[in-house]
Design a protein around this motif. Structure first.
Motif, mmCIF file in Angstrom:
data_model
loop_
_atom_site.group_PDB
_atom_site.id
_atom_site.type_symbol
_atom_site.label_atom_id
_atom_site.label_comp_id
_atom_site.label_asym_id
_atom_site.label_seq_id
_atom_site.Cartn_x
_atom_site.Cartn_y
_atom_site.Cartn_z
ATOM 1 N N ASP A 15 -13.404 12.098 -33.712
ATOM 2 C CA ASP A 15 -13.776 12.164 -35.121
ATOM 3 C C ASP A 15 -14.426 13.495 -35.499
ATOM 4 N N ASP A 46 -8.705 11.530 -34.491
ATOM 5 C CA ASP A 46 -9.275 12.207 -35.648
ATOM 6 C C ASP A 46 -9.913 13.546 -35.273
ATOM 7 N N ASN A 95 -6.444 7.799 -37.069
ATOM 8 C CA ASN A 95 -5.808 7.375 -38.323
ATOM 9 C C ASN A 95 -5.592 8.539 -39.269
ATOM 10 N N HIS A 130 -8.850 4.903 -30.145
ATOM 11 C CA HIS A 130 -9.505 5.447 -31.333
ATOM 12 C C HIS A 130 -10.380 4.361 -31.961
ATOM 13 N N HIS A 214 -13.905 6.358 -34.435
ATOM 14 C CA HIS A 214 -13.423 5.855 -35.716
ATOM 15 C C HIS A 214 -14.513 5.361 -36.662
HETATM 16 MN MN LIG Z 1 -10.663 7.318 -37.630
#
Ligand SMILES: [Mn+2]
Length: 264
Positions: A15, A46, A95, A130, A214
């Motif tokens: 992230d 991410d 994502n 994730h 995440h």
């Molecule tokens: Mn994420």
């Protein structure tokens, strides 16, 4: 993901949400890549705030105007390439950057990881993800995820010109920000990784500890029966204090959270 016999330290981050409008976090990550002493680096999703295709790393067509987004992506790729020349660097899709593909892997020397995957290291097995797929209460997002992970959706998206992809990505991000704001305004809790689901996966894979990102809510959760769920922090060099934390695992199965850069 089998660990090499000589590994002593593995570092995990997630992230980072790197983006051209945040040069400070990009620079902090470059510094991290250049100075980490770990035998392997794992990015659990991410890495990028948005990734709309590996052609970001293609040389610009002749005569094209300078494109700051592409220049920035290529700068990130170069930093990853230098890091992966010195030790393996593994990248899982999140994502935001689920379109990272073979072109990215080739340009950076990074190895793409399946989600989930198991890090098999001596006496220890770590389940890595994730985390977004296991936030079972986030039903709208899971429907969206199922759609955009289809090969046909991805092919149709990637067939569009760069500006059209950028516009759609911006739209999707705005919608996601709106949903977040709505959740906040209604005083609802953000979706979190489902505990029963995490336990199931841990049992099925013979792992004790799940490590994921995440949710941006770093913590160590006990799941019962000695099972655990460790959550990585996101990165933000502009926060006060800056959030630039890594999780370092050693061969004895211990994990340490370390701020980056390490305190002098
Ligand atoms: Mn994420």
């Amino acid at each position: 993901l089998p660990a090499a016999a000589h590994w002593r330290q593995v570092e995990l981050v997630s992230d980072l949400h790197l983006q051209p409008i945040d040069p400070a976090t990009t620079a902090a990550f470059e510094h991290y890549l250049a100075h980490s002493q770990a035998d392997a680096l794992l990015v659990l999703g991410d890495l990028f705030e948005v990734w709309i295709g590996d052609d970001a790393l293609d040389p610009a067509p002749e005569g094209a105007p300078p494109d700051p987004d592409r220049a920035w992506a290529q700068r990130c790729a170069l930093a990853l390439r230098r890091a992966s020349d010195r030790r393996p660097v593994y990248v899982m899709r999140g994502n935001r950057d689920f379109l990272l593909g073979a072109g990215f892997a080739q340009a950076t020397g990074c190895t793409l990881l399946d989600d989930p995957c198991v890090l098999d290291w001596g006496a220890h097995r770590w389940l890595l993800s994730h985390g977004d797929a296991w936030c079972l209460d986030d039903t709208d997002y899971l429907a969206f995820r199922a759609q955009v992970r289809q090969a046909s959706w991805q092919a149709a998206f990637l067939a569009q010109a760069w500006p059209a992809r950028m516009a759609l990505a911006r739209q999707l991000r705005e919608r996601s920000e709106q949903r977040k704001a709505q959740t906040l305004a209604q005083g609802e809790a953000f979706a979190d990784v489902d505990a029963a689901c995490a336990r199931d996966w841990l049992r099925q894979t013979g792992c004790q500890t799940l490590i994921h990102g995440h949710t941006h809510r770093p913590a160590e959760h006990a799941l019962g029966d000695g099972l655990q769920r460790w959550v990585l922090s996101d990165w933000d060099a502009n926060a006060c204090p800056p959030r630039l934390s890594i999780l370092r695992l050693d061969a004895n199965g211990q994990g340490h959270r370390t701020p980056w850069p390490p305190c002098a």
